[in-house]
Design a protein around this motif. Structure first.
Motif, PDB file in Angstrom:
ATOM      1  N   ARG A 104      42.263  32.440  34.783  1.00  0.00           N
ATOM      2  CA  ARG A 104      41.130  33.206  35.284  1.00  0.00           C
ATOM      3  C   ARG A 104      41.455  34.690  35.315  1.00  0.00           C
ATOM      4  O   ARG A 104      42.618  35.074  35.346  1.00  0.00           O
ATOM      5  CB  ARG A 104      40.768  32.734  36.705  1.00  0.00           C
ATOM      6  CG  ARG A 104      40.203  31.325  36.729  1.00  0.00           C
ATOM      7  CD  ARG A 104      39.953  30.826  38.137  1.00  0.00           C
ATOM      8  NE  ARG A 104      39.228  29.558  38.106  1.00  0.00           N
ATOM      9  CZ  ARG A 104      37.896  29.463  38.135  1.00  0.00           C
ATOM     10  NH1 ARG A 104      37.153  30.551  38.249  1.00  0.00           N
ATOM     11  NH2 ARG A 104      37.319  28.288  38.076  1.00  0.00           N
ATOM     12  N   CYS A 105      40.413  35.497  35.319  1.00  0.00           N
ATOM     13  CA  CYS A 105      40.574  36.947  35.433  1.00  0.00           C
ATOM     14  C   CYS A 105      41.067  37.272  36.842  1.00  0.00           C
ATOM     15  O   CYS A 105      40.484  36.828  37.826  1.00  0.00           O
ATOM     16  CB  CYS A 105      39.237  37.634  35.169  1.00  0.00           C
ATOM     17  SG  CYS A 105      39.201  39.382  35.615  1.00  0.00           S
ATOM     18  N   ALA A 106      42.155  38.049  36.933  1.00  0.00           N
ATOM     19  CA  ALA A 106      42.713  38.363  38.249  1.00  0.00           C
ATOM     20  C   ALA A 106      41.791  39.273  39.050  1.00  0.00           C
ATOM     21  O   ALA A 106      41.833  39.293  40.272  1.00  0.00           O
ATOM     22  CB  ALA A 106      44.085  39.013  38.097  1.00  0.00           C
ATOM     23  N   ALA A 107      40.938  40.019  38.346  1.00  0.00           N
ATOM     24  CA  ALA A 107      40.080  40.971  39.051  1.00  0.00           C
ATOM     25  C   ALA A 107      38.849  40.297  39.654  1.00  0.00           C
ATOM     26  O   ALA A 107      38.469  40.593  40.782  1.00  0.00           O
ATOM     27  CB  ALA A 107      39.660  42.093  38.106  1.00  0.00           C
ATOM     28  N   CYS A 108      38.206  39.383  38.905  1.00  0.00           N
ATOM     29  CA  CYS A 108      36.942  38.814  39.394  1.00  0.00           C
ATOM     30  C   CYS A 108      37.002  37.299  39.546  1.00  0.00           C
ATOM     31  O   CYS A 108      36.038  36.679  39.981  1.00  0.00           O
ATOM     32  CB  CYS A 108      35.791  39.188  38.467  1.00  0.00           C
ATOM     33  SG  CYS A 108      35.807  38.302  36.889  1.00  0.00           S
ATOM     34  N   ASP A 109      38.124  36.685  39.180  1.00  0.00           N
ATOM     35  CA  ASP A 109      38.319  35.242  39.275  1.00  0.00           C
ATOM     36  C   ASP A 109      37.430  34.456  38.310  1.00  0.00           C
ATOM     37  O   ASP A 109      37.279  33.244  38.436  1.00  0.00           O
ATOM     38  CB  ASP A 109      38.108  34.755  40.719  1.00  0.00           C
ATOM     39  CG  ASP A 109      38.901  33.485  41.010  1.00  0.00           C
ATOM     40  OD1 ASP A 109      40.034  33.390  40.503  1.00  0.00           O
ATOM     41  OD2 ASP A 109      38.383  32.597  41.701  1.00  0.00           O
ATOM     42  N   ILE A 191      38.741  42.914  27.182  1.00  0.00           N
ATOM     43  CA  ILE A 191      38.122  43.169  28.478  1.00  0.00           C
ATOM     44  C   ILE A 191      37.440  41.899  28.979  1.00  0.00           C
ATOM     45  O   ILE A 191      36.931  41.101  28.190  1.00  0.00           O
ATOM     46  CB  ILE A 191      37.067  44.294  28.333  1.00  0.00           C
ATOM     47  CG1 ILE A 191      37.762  45.608  27.982  1.00  0.00           C
ATOM     48  CG2 ILE A 191      36.253  44.475  29.604  1.00  0.00           C
ATOM     49  CD1 ILE A 191      36.815  46.658  27.492  1.00  0.00           C
ATOM     50  N   CYS A 192      37.445  41.722  30.297  1.00  0.00           N
ATOM     51  CA  CYS A 192      36.715  40.616  30.906  1.00  0.00           C
ATOM     52  C   CYS A 192      35.220  40.914  30.807  1.00  0.00           C
ATOM     53  O   CYS A 192      34.764  41.956  31.269  1.00  0.00           O
ATOM     54  CB  CYS A 192      37.133  40.455  32.366  1.00  0.00           C
ATOM     55  SG  CYS A 192      36.135  39.269  33.282  1.00  0.00           S
ATOM     56  N   GLU A 193      34.476  39.998  30.208  1.00  0.00           N
ATOM     57  CA  GLU A 193      33.044  40.220  30.017  1.00  0.00           C
ATOM     58  C   GLU A 193      32.343  40.383  31.371  1.00  0.00           C
ATOM     59  O   GLU A 193      31.459  41.212  31.541  1.00  0.00           O
ATOM     60  CB  GLU A 193      32.438  39.036  29.241  1.00  0.00           C
ATOM     61  CG  GLU A 193      30.937  39.085  29.053  1.00  0.00           C
ATOM     62  CD  GLU A 193      30.472  40.275  28.206  1.00  0.00           C
ATOM     63  OE1 GLU A 193      31.155  40.582  27.218  1.00  0.00           O
ATOM     64  OE2 GLU A 193      29.441  40.877  28.548  1.00  0.00           O
ATOM     65  N   ALA A 194      32.788  39.597  32.357  1.00  0.00           N
ATOM     66  CA  ALA A 194      32.097  39.586  33.646  1.00  0.00           C
ATOM     67  C   ALA A 194      32.307  40.872  34.443  1.00  0.00           C
ATOM     68  O   ALA A 194      31.375  41.375  35.055  1.00  0.00           O
ATOM     69  CB  ALA A 194      32.549  38.384  34.463  1.00  0.00           C
ATOM     70  N   CYS A 195      33.539  41.400  34.458  1.00  0.00           N
ATOM     71  CA  CYS A 195      33.809  42.525  35.370  1.00  0.00           C
ATOM     72  C   CYS A 195      34.391  43.742  34.668  1.00  0.00           C
ATOM     73  O   CYS A 195      34.698  44.744  35.311  1.00  0.00           O
ATOM     74  CB  CYS A 195      34.745  42.080  36.489  1.00  0.00           C
ATOM     75  SG  CYS A 195      36.460  41.888  35.970  1.00  0.00           S
ATOM     76  N   SER A 196      34.595  43.655  33.341  1.00  0.00           N
ATOM     77  CA  SER A 196      35.108  44.783  32.554  1.00  0.00           C
ATOM     78  C   SER A 196      36.553  45.168  32.862  1.00  0.00           C
ATOM     79  O   SER A 196      37.010  46.230  32.448  1.00  0.00           O
ATOM     80  CB  SER A 196      34.224  46.029  32.712  1.00  0.00           C
ATOM     81  OG  SER A 196      32.938  45.750  32.229  1.00  0.00           O
TER      82      SER A 196
HETATM   83 ZN   LIG Z   1      36.911  39.734  35.415  1.00  0.00          ZN
END
Ligand SMILES: [Zn+2]
Ligand SMILES: [Zn+2]
Length: 344
Positions: A104-109, A191-196
């Motif tokens: 998972r993305c560490a920034a937005c999960d 880049i994470c699509e959800a939170c950039s």
């Molecule tokens: Zn993210």
């Protein structure tokens, strides 16, 4: 008790330096790799960085506010030491763990990849090992020329097959077929699509490489695991050593915090009250960047390096925590603080 225990393979010695004023010192061996030390009535168990000969008599002397204890390392200790190739398998981010985990993305999960979605998950040979082979005369295969070159060539040509996830020490590389709408690329950045949030880089072969420190691993039993963020800096230092042969680095955080670093040695096995470090780096560091940059001429090239704040902060925290556990004479050299950090 402040101490530093270092394995010195060339002379076959484990040197233990313990801070303390002249007085009584008593040693009791507690197994091949442990030592119970009593200095002026304070007792501590020291985990040694390698096995020592239980029959050899240690030598003890006192100088500059510390006791120096020399123990004979067991013959063959060198071959049983950690090498870079085994480190990755031990950090909980290897092939086996990822097969049953979500990344998972560490920034937005946000969910990025699941192990189940991968047709195959393969471990890469250690990226650190490759880099170090090139620069340090340490842990090199016996046939230096042909074998090492071949290894490097092979390593750089390692590409994931369709649907395959290649697991390195600090990153995972996605084969085609694993690309999802959860990931976006912006020139050379993934880049994470959800939170950039930035997740990694696009390689020369146009493959997506995600840095483990930007991810959270969620196991099937719900356990969540983060990768040590300081490893981003360690990986950066090793690649600077490798590509520019620079040992002095001007490290900057995106926030503007900065540090001058001097990579003094690589591949050390040491123990401090903060824990055991295998194949670690000895790093000299100072917050007084200005005077380092303007040191008298003759100073070698200083390589600039910028890191995300979280990685910079974690790295500095590791250096300072370990430094605080060292005897004063092991923790300072001129204007530089001395510390040790593991590769992973
Ligand atoms: Zn993210
Ligand atoms: Zn070594």
């Amino acid at each position: 008790m402040k101490y530093l225990a270092e394995y010195l393979p060339r002379i076959g010695v484990v040197l233990v330096v313990i801070a303390g004023e002249v007085g009584e010192v008593e040693l009791r061996k507690a197994g091949e790799q442990r030592l119970t030390v009593t200095v002026n009535e304070t007792t501590e168990v020291i985990e040694l960085p390698c096995k020592v000969d239980p029959l050899a008599r240690p030598s003890i002397r006192h100088s500059e506010g510390a006791f120096e204890i020399r123990l004979k390392a067991l013959k063959g200790a060198e071959s049983r030491r950690a090498d870079f190739t085994t480190l990755a398998a031990e950090d909980g981010w290897g092939r086996k763990e990822l097969a049953h985990a979500e990344l998972r993305c560490a920034a937005c999960d946000g969910l990025l990849i699941t192990g189940e979605a991968c047709k195959r998950i393969s471990a890469m040979p250690s990226e650190f090992w490759t880099e170090l082979m090139d620069y340090w005369h340490c842990h090199k295969p016996a046939d230096e020329s042909a074998g090492a070159q071949q290894y490097l060539t092979k390593y750089n040509a390692l590409l994931p097959a369709d649907g395959e996830l290649l697991v390195g020490d600090t990153f995972v590389t996605l084969g085609e077929g694993l690309l999802s709408e959860k990931l976006r690329t912006n020139d050379t950045v993934v880049i994470c699509e959800a939170c950039s949030a930035p997740l990694g880089v696009v390689t020369r072969e146009r493959l997506l490489r995600l840095h483990k420190w930007n991810l959270v691993q969620v196991r099937s039993n719900g356990v969540r695991k983060r990768y040590r963020q300081a490893s981003a800096v360690v990986a950066g230092l090793l690649s600077v050593l490798n590509s520019h042969a620079a040992r002095v680095v001007h490290l900057r955080a995106e926030s503007g915090s900065q540090l001058a670093l001097w990579v003094f040695n690589v591949g050390l096995d040491v123990a401090t009250p903060d824990g055991l470090i295998r194949c670690g780096l000895k790093i000299l560091y100072t917050h007084d960047v200005e005077s380092t940059m303007h040191a008298p001429s003759g100073r070698q090239h200083i390589e600039p390096m910028t890191m995300p704040d979280a990685c910079f902060d974690d790295f500095v925290k590791h250096l300072e925590t370990t430094n605080a556990t060292l005897p004063p004479r092991c923790g300072k050299m001129g204007n530089w603080h001395i510390s040790y950090i593991g590769m992973l």
